[in-house]
Design an enzyme around this catalytic site. Structure first.
Site, PDB file in Angstrom:
ATOM      1  N   ASP A  32       0.712  -1.320   0.148  1.00 19.33           N
ATOM      2  CA  ASP A  32      -0.007   0.034   0.061  1.00 19.33           C
ATOM      3  C   ASP A  32       0.940   1.176  -0.037  1.00 19.33           C
ATOM      4  O   ASP A  32       0.769   2.069   0.996  1.00 19.33           O
ATOM      5  CB  ASP A  32      -1.161   0.059   1.328  1.00 19.33           C
ATOM      6  CG  ASP A  32      -1.829  -1.213   1.287  1.00 19.33           C
ATOM      7  OD1 ASP A  32      -2.196  -1.919   0.256  1.00 19.33           O
ATOM      8  OD2 ASP A  32      -2.127  -1.751   2.277  1.00 19.33           O
ATOM      9  N   GLU A 208     -11.362  -0.903  -4.416  1.00 20.93           N
ATOM     10  CA  GLU A 208     -10.824  -0.403  -3.463  1.00 20.93           C
ATOM     11  C   GLU A 208      -9.613   0.342  -3.778  1.00 20.93           C
ATOM     12  O   GLU A 208      -9.010   0.545  -5.003  1.00 20.93           O
ATOM     13  CB  GLU A 208     -10.215  -1.362  -2.289  1.00 20.93           C
ATOM     14  CG  GLU A 208      -9.431  -2.482  -2.932  1.00 20.93           C
ATOM     15  CD  GLU A 208      -9.057  -3.678  -1.840  1.00 20.93           C
ATOM     16  OE1 GLU A 208      -9.554  -3.579  -0.812  1.00 20.93           O
ATOM     17  OE2 GLU A 208      -8.287  -4.619  -2.384  1.00 20.93           O
TER      18      GLU A 208
END
Length: 318
Positions: A32, A208
């Site tokens: 991430d 997402e």
């Protein structure tokens, strides 16, 4: 003894060179990526995977920060934030993004909320703040900014994850987030309060990991897509931070050995960079991911060319 010395060096903030080869971080598993540039230095905020090779779900205890000035030598500043920083939080340290405003650094994070008088649990978004990009960080509010009870469009409890923040040229800040649907809200100038209602929308194939930014007058919404599994990266553009968003297509195909991927995009020293994660390190996988970076190229009309995933990575900046 050698192992002990190495561990101590890493804990104190080691400087290491990836020799411009992907993955760029090899001594721990990271995911991430969220890059920012401040004072001519690129800071990279990351999640941290600690699941074992046998685990079948995430174990993500904290968030790390790395920095570079040449895209080849990276300094590990360590685990500078965790859900334990927030008295209301429990569970894992999911995707997060830090942004600077007026000399302060606001780290928007996704984790889970304890069951208490304010929330019955579920994913939540908090904000930590510091006077420096490498901390120390503290809870900026004393409670979550977003809780599951605020977003009712989906039945599942993990839809409030993966925040990304844009400060527009007029000073208005916007936060975008979501799993299964995209949410956005205006933020007040203090960066810790909402300034209006939450709006929900559904970009094509969105699942997402949104990343929103502005470049040369165009707004970009880049995200992990649900069109196929494993995830790919797709994007939309707009002439306003609130849309309407025009779907533009796929820019990154599946990554090796991971069913998720996550974009982090930045212009730095004259080039555009696309950060993402995969599972290619030894013993790596979907729950033991590693951050990579490759070049990003735009067409004359502002659309994005397909990302070419490489093991070479990017060249050192001289």
């Amino acid at each position: 003894m050698k192992v002990t010395i190495l561990s101590a060096a890493l804990a104190l903030g080691a400087i290491f060179s990836a020799k411009a080869q992907n993955p760029i971080i090899k001594h721990i598993f990271t995911a991430d990526p969220a890059p920012i540039v401040y004072n001519d230095t690129l800071f990279l905020y990351t999640s941290h995977d600690t699941a074992s090779v046998k685990d079948t779900n995430y174990k993500m205890p904290d968030w790390h920060v790395f920095s570079t000035t040449d895209m080849a030598t990276w300094k590990d500043h360590g685990a500078l934030l965790s859900p334990k920083t927030f008295s209301w939080a429990t569970g894992d340290a999911y995707a997060a993004e830090c942004i600077e405003r007026d000399g302060k650094f606001y780290w928007f994070v996704s984790t889970f909320h304890k069951k208490d008088g304010r929330s019955q649990g579920g994913a939540a978004i908090g904000v930590a703040v510091s006077d420096r990009p490498t901390g120390p960080f503290k809870d900026a509010i004393g409670q979550a900014l977003i809780i599951n009870e605020m977003t009712k469009d989906l039945p599942h409890a993990w839809d409030d994850i993966d925040p990304t923040v844009l400060i527009d040229d007029d000073g208005q800040a916007y936060m975008y987030w979501g799993n299964g649907s995209l949410k956005w809200v205006k933020l007040k100038k203090n960066m810790i309060e909402m300034d209006g209602p939450i709006t929900t929308l559904m970009p094509k194939n969105f699942i997402e990991g949104p990343w929103v930014y502005k470049r040369k007058g165009m707004y970009y919404l880049v995200y992990a897509s649900a069109g196929t599994k494993p995830e790919m990266i797709e994007y939309c553009t707009a002439t306003s931070p609130t849309g309407p968003w025009t779907y533009r297509g796929i820019i990154q195909e599946n990554v090796p050995n991971s069913f998720t991927t996550h974009p982090g995009i930045i212009d730095y020293k004259g080039k555009s960079y696309f950060f993402y994660h995969n599972g290619v390190l030894p013993t790596g996988g979907s729950y033991r991911r590693s951050i990579c970076v490759d070049y990003m190229y735009y067409n004359e009309d502002g659309t994005i060319q397909k990302i070419v995933q490489t093991t070479k990575g990017v060249d050192p900046i001289k």
